[in-house]
Design a protein around this motif. Structure first.
Motif, PDB file in Angstrom:
ATOM      1  N   ARG A  77       0.817  -1.208   0.000  1.00  0.00           N
ATOM      2  CA  ARG A  77       0.000   0.000   0.000  1.00  0.00           C
ATOM      3  C   ARG A  77       0.851   1.259   0.000  1.00  0.00           C
ATOM      4  N   ALA A  78       2.178   1.079   0.001  1.00  0.00           N
ATOM      5  CA  ALA A  78       3.041   2.256   0.052  1.00  0.00           C
ATOM      6  C   ALA A  78       2.964   2.989  -1.281  1.00  0.00           C
ATOM      7  N   ALA A  79       2.607   4.239  -1.225  1.00  0.00           N
ATOM      8  CA  ALA A  79       2.495   5.050  -2.446  1.00  0.00           C
ATOM      9  C   ALA A  79       3.745   5.899  -2.593  1.00  0.00           C
ATOM     10  N   VAL A  80       4.306   5.898  -3.780  1.00  0.00           N
ATOM     11  CA  VAL A  80       5.502   6.685  -4.039  1.00  0.00           C
ATOM     12  C   VAL A  80       5.182   7.736  -5.088  1.00  0.00           C
ATOM     13  N   SER A  81       5.857   8.849  -4.986  1.00  0.00           N
ATOM     14  CA  SER A  81       5.718   9.933  -5.954  1.00  0.00           C
ATOM     15  C   SER A  81       7.111  10.266  -6.465  1.00  0.00           C
ATOM     16  N   VAL A  82       7.488   9.622  -7.579  1.00  0.00           N
ATOM     17  CA  VAL A  82       8.839   9.768  -8.123  1.00  0.00           C
ATOM     18  C   VAL A  82       8.886  11.005  -9.004  1.00  0.00           C
ATOM     19  N   GLY A  83       9.888  11.815  -8.787  1.00  0.00           N
ATOM     20  CA  GLY A  83      10.090  13.015  -9.589  1.00  0.00           C
ATOM     21  C   GLY A  83      11.511  13.502  -9.438  1.00  0.00           C
ATOM     22  N   GLN A  84      11.798  14.665  -9.979  1.00  0.00           N
ATOM     23  CA  GLN A  84      13.137  15.239  -9.887  1.00  0.00           C
ATOM     24  C   GLN A  84      13.343  15.800  -8.472  1.00  0.00           C
ATOM     25  N   VAL A  85      14.405  15.328  -7.836  1.00  0.00           N
ATOM     26  CA  VAL A  85      14.693  15.718  -6.454  1.00  0.00           C
ATOM     27  C   VAL A  85      16.134  16.208  -6.398  1.00  0.00           C
ATOM     28  N   ALA A  86      16.328  17.419  -5.862  1.00  0.00           N
ATOM     29  CA  ALA A  86      17.672  17.963  -5.654  1.00  0.00           C
ATOM     30  C   ALA A  86      18.242  17.388  -4.355  1.00  0.00           C
ATOM     31  N   LEU A  87      19.479  16.885  -4.416  1.00  0.00           N
ATOM     32  CA  LEU A  87      20.090  16.255  -3.249  1.00  0.00           C
ATOM     33  C   LEU A  87      20.564  17.272  -2.216  1.00  0.00           C
ATOM     34  N   HIS A  88      20.906  18.471  -2.644  1.00  0.00           N
ATOM     35  CA  HIS A  88      21.512  19.442  -1.732  1.00  0.00           C
ATOM     36  C   HIS A  88      20.626  19.730  -0.518  1.00  0.00           C
ATOM     37  N   PRO A  89      19.333  20.062  -0.672  1.00  0.00           N
ATOM     38  CA  PRO A  89      18.527  20.351   0.520  1.00  0.00           C
ATOM     39  C   PRO A  89      18.396  19.161   1.462  1.00  0.00           C
ATOM     40  N   ILE A  90      18.205  17.957   0.904  1.00  0.00           N
ATOM     41  CA  ILE A  90      18.044  16.770   1.752  1.00  0.00           C
ATOM     42  C   ILE A  90      19.318  16.496   2.538  1.00  0.00           C
ATOM     43  N   LEU A  91      20.484  16.544   1.867  1.00  0.00           N
ATOM     44  CA  LEU A  91      21.743  16.282   2.563  1.00  0.00           C
ATOM     45  C   LEU A  91      22.025  17.361   3.601  1.00  0.00           C
ATOM     46  N   ALA A  92      21.683  18.613   3.290  1.00  0.00           N
ATOM     47  CA  ALA A  92      21.916  19.687   4.254  1.00  0.00           C
ATOM     48  C   ALA A  92      21.048  19.489   5.504  1.00  0.00           C
ATOM     49  N   GLN A  93      19.786  19.101   5.330  1.00  0.00           N
ATOM     50  CA  GLN A  93      18.917  18.864   6.480  1.00  0.00           C
ATOM     51  C   GLN A  93      19.419  17.692   7.319  1.00  0.00           C
ATOM     52  N   LEU A  94      19.835  16.631   6.668  1.00  0.00           N
ATOM     53  CA  LEU A  94      20.350  15.475   7.409  1.00  0.00           C
ATOM     54  C   LEU A  94      21.630  15.827   8.154  1.00  0.00           C
ATOM     55  N   ALA A  95      22.483  16.658   7.560  1.00  0.00           N
ATOM     56  CA  ALA A  95      23.704  17.088   8.255  1.00  0.00           C
ATOM     57  C   ALA A  95      23.351  17.864   9.518  1.00  0.00           C
ATOM     58  N   ALA A  96      22.382  18.787   9.408  1.00  0.00           N
ATOM     59  CA  ALA A  96      21.980  19.556  10.587  1.00  0.00           C
ATOM     60  C   ALA A  96      21.340  18.663  11.638  1.00  0.00           C
ATOM     61  N   GLU A  97      20.628  17.629  11.197  1.00  0.00           N
ATOM     62  CA  GLU A  97      19.903  16.758  12.126  1.00  0.00           C
ATOM     63  C   GLU A  97      20.832  15.833  12.886  1.00  0.00           C
ATOM     64  N   PHE A  98      21.869  15.308  12.244  1.00  0.00           N
ATOM     65  CA  PHE A  98      22.685  14.263  12.868  1.00  0.00           C
ATOM     66  C   PHE A  98      24.032  14.759  13.381  1.00  0.00           C
TER      67      PHE A  98
END
Length: 732
Positions: A440-461
């Motif tokens: 039942r897991a629904a995915v929404s595949v599209g163009q994703v920039a890595l910079h914001p995700i990696l920056a948030q994870l760096a701040a989080e961990f």
């Protein structure tokens, strides 16, 4: 003057004789012409000096003569040695059994032995040093002893022979008259010359012919024996469809006496036999068979079956031979056809049994799917019911903080808060596993920039890693990939969290690398490593490699979620580990080129922050404990709070008071009445676009889609006090 009287080209003896004569003449002149002035004495002195010069010149000439004699002696010795070597070489090449010739770099014959050209007596006398290679080939091509190939002229043969001379190494056979053969070997020397060897190979070729003839005879006997012992009936016909060969099995299968077969019999005899006792099948007719037999070359293979009586079935295969004839074979397939019929009957029975079994398996599969769906619904419902009190507990603890709390109580509250966060993470993991397993897991595949995700994870961990004494390095990347941003963030969260959890010292590195049109995300650590036999087990649910991590830090679900999410998104997941050195998890994502990348959306400027003091909030929540905890927390922050347990009650209270609160926090599941999304839609229809958040523990895609359609942001339970405060401060 003396130099003019003496000719340097004269022999030394001649020059010495001239000098002695000159000396005697001068001495006589001195003696006869003496005068008072001493002229005679001066002439005597000159004569003495001249004699000394003559003596020195004589010694030089004698030495030169000795050197010349020595050189002449050496030259004579060298000449004799060269002549001896040449004679030895001539004797050596004369002793070899092959014809030998040496051409220099200019293709001129230097020497040859008497056997060179011995098979061509008419040109043998022309083979002398100084003969050019082209002239030699021309003479050979015109020799009456040369047997030229059919339809080839001497000029053609000479051109082909000269063309082959261009190669460095040439070996070929030349046919002579009287069935004799000469093998010619031609090789280049280091200085560009050519050595030609001629070997008589007549005996070898004749021996090969005899052996080939014996082999053909043996093969014929073997073929005859094979035909007589194979289980097929075979008949061989020539290009005129006349019988030229058969075996005994043919007469048995066609029930024709062997004596009736004779060489030269036409195919019509066999066809007449077909018409008498044999029935053609597979759509084959007498006319079609006769037409195939009488056709020209280029006939395609023919296959059909015949029946003799009621019991015998023969498979017939006919194929053309290169000479225009054909071979026809007959194979008894009665047993095979009977077995096929029996197998067909067995297949019908088996198909019925398979159908019954398939229906049973379909029932079992449906039962298993219902059980799996029930389990998923149970996990979702249980998680929702657990998240309600968990959210209330977190909010109660958040409302306790402040002045007047003893330090030991603060420490206890922090530990309780951490424990609740751990429980929240376990419940989230259970929900993720449930959705991924149920499909039942629904995915929404599209163009994703890595910079914001990696920056948030760096701040989080970063702070979490620093608290453990580790150094976290996240190498930011400007790459754009095709993926689902929520699942990608969850995958990286689990991988980074695992790396920090199981690494005692050192560092954790997160990097993105370009690999052949793909982006490979890697998470490295300097932990203990994973044994090879455990590298498959770590992706199983509730499996942890060692017992250092407590249950509060995870139940071994993180990597199970990572593996299932990667499989759902189609991102290959890899693992590389060395014991005592560390581990690297890597996943590959499709890269988006710069030309295909969509423009990056610039986030809107933050709205002006409002002061919390004196603001009124409305809480719509049907869980009394959670409602009470949230009211306490909001009032602690200086807010006035109204609450209701249903959407209908909330709308009635707003109408009764005549006051529109500054914001709304609305639970989605409010009992039998309207849902939270329906309440917010109705509220905005009545009072305009008021700030509101949907608060729910339901993580289904349907709820997310409904909220997105109404433009309502969702705050997941259990509620994080910091997220709630951020929402309130960001309200316009």
């Amino acid at each position: 003057m003396i130099d003019t009287l003496i000719n340097p080209a004269d022999p030394p003896e001649r020059q010495m004789a001239k000098l002695l004569t000159i000396t005697q003449v001068l001495m006589r002149r001195v003696e006869s012409d003496t005068d008072d002035n001493g002229a005679a004495y001066a002439q005597f002195q000159r004569a003495a000096m001249l004699e000394d010069q003559v003596r020195d010149r004589t010694r030089d000439l004698e030495r030169a003569l000795d050197l010349l004699n020595e050189s002449n002696a050496r030259l004579g010795e060298a000449t004799r040695s060269a002549e001896a070597a040449r004679q030895n070489l001539a004797n050596a090449i004369e002793t070899i059994q092959e014809g030998f010739a040496l051409f220099d770099a200019d293709d001129v014959l230097v020497l040859c032995n008497s056997r060179f050209g011995m098979h061509m007596e008419d040109i043998h006398d022309d083979l002398r040093p100084g003969l050019s290679f082209d002239a030699y080939v021309d003479r050979v091509s015109l020799s009456r002893f040369l047997a030229l190939p059919e339809r080839e002229t001497p000029e053609d043969w000479a051109i082909r022979r000269k063309r082959r001379h261009q190669d460095r190494h040439v070996i070929f056979n030349v046919r002579m008259i009287w069935d004799r053969w000469v093998q010619v070997s031609e090789h280049r020397t280091a200085d560009g010359g050519t050595v030609i060897l001629q070997t008589d190979v007549t005996d070898i070729i004749r021996s090969e012919r005899q052996e080939r003839g014996k082999l053909l005879d043996d093969q014929a006997r073997m073929i005859r024996a094979t035909l007589d012992h194979i289980n097929q009936g075979v008949s061989i016909f020539d290009a005129q469809a006349r019988l030229v060969g058969w075996n005994a099995r043919l007469s048995q299968l066609l029930s024709i006496p062997v004596a009736r077969f004779r060489v030269g019999a036409s195919f019509d005899y066999l066809l007449a036999r077909f018409r008498e006792e044999i029935t053609l099948s597979d759509g084959m007719t007498d006319a079609q068979l006769e037409s195939w037999v009488n056709a020209d070359q280029g006939r395609s293979p023919l296959s059909f079956e015949v029946r003799r009586g009621d019991d015998l079935i023969l498979a017939v295969f006919a194929q053309e031979m290169p000479d225009g004839g054909f071979v026809m074979s007959f194979t008894d397939v009665t047993a095979e056809r009977a077995a096929i019929e029996a197998l067909s009957r067995a297949n019908e029975t088996l198909e019925a049994r398979v159908m019954d079994r398939t229906l049973e398996l379909e029932d079992a599969l449906a039962h298993a799917e219902r059980a799996n769906a029930s389990r998923s619904r149970f996990v979702a419902a249980a998680s929702h019911d657990l998240l309600q009190p968990l959210s209330a507990a977190k909010l109660f603890i958040a409302s306790i903080g402040g002045e007047g709390v003893p330090p030991e109580a603060v420490e206890a509250l922090e530990k309780a808060q951490n424990a609740l966060v751990s429980v929240e993470g376990i419940l989230d993991a259970l929900l993720d596993i449930s959705k991924l397993e149920s499909g039942r897991a629904a995915v929404s595949v599209g163009q994703v920039a890595l910079h914001p995700i990696l920056a948030q994870l760096a701040a989080e961990f970063t702070a979490i890693a620093a608290a453990k004494g580790l150094r976290l390095t996240v190498r930011l990347s400007d790459a754009v990939v095709m993926t689902d941003p929520a699942y990608l963030r969850r995958i990286l969260q689990n991988l980074i969290g695992n790396a920090i959890r199981y690494t005692m010292r050192g560092r954790v590195v997160v990097a993105a690398r370009k690999r052949s049109g793909m982006i490979r995300l890697e998470v490295w650590d300097t932990g203990p490593g994973i044994p090879e036999e455990e590298q498959d087990n770590i992706f199983k649910e509730f499996h942890r490699l060692n017992a250092r991590a407590s249950a509060s830090e995870g139940m071994g679900l993180g990597l199970a979620i990572v593996e299932r999410a990667c499989a759902l998104l189609g991102h290959p997941l890899g693992l590389s580990s060395r014991l005592g050195r560390g581990t690297c998890f890597m996943l590959q994502l499709p890269s988006v080129t710069a030309s295909d990348a969509l423009p990056v959306q610039v986030p809107a400027a933050p709205r002006p922050r409002m002061r919390l003091q004196g603001k009124i909030g409305f809480l719509v929540e049907n869980d009394p404990d959670l409602c009470r905890a949230m009211v306490l927390l909001l009032e602690k922050w200086g807010l006035s709070v109204l609450d209701a347990d249903s959407g209908e009650a909330a709308l009635a209270l707003i109408d009764e008071l005549g006051i529109l609160p500054d914001f709304f926090l609305v639970d989605h599941q409010l009992g039998d009445g309207m849902t939270g999304v329906e309440f917010i839609r109705t509220l905005r229809q009545l009072h305009g676009d008021v700030p509101a958040r949907l608060v729910t523990a339901n993580r289904s895609p349907e709820v997310q889609a409904q909220a997105q359609a109404e433009g309502v942001e969702v705050m997941m339970k259990p509620i994080d006090a910091r997220a709630l405060e951020a929402f309130l401060r960001d309200l316009a």
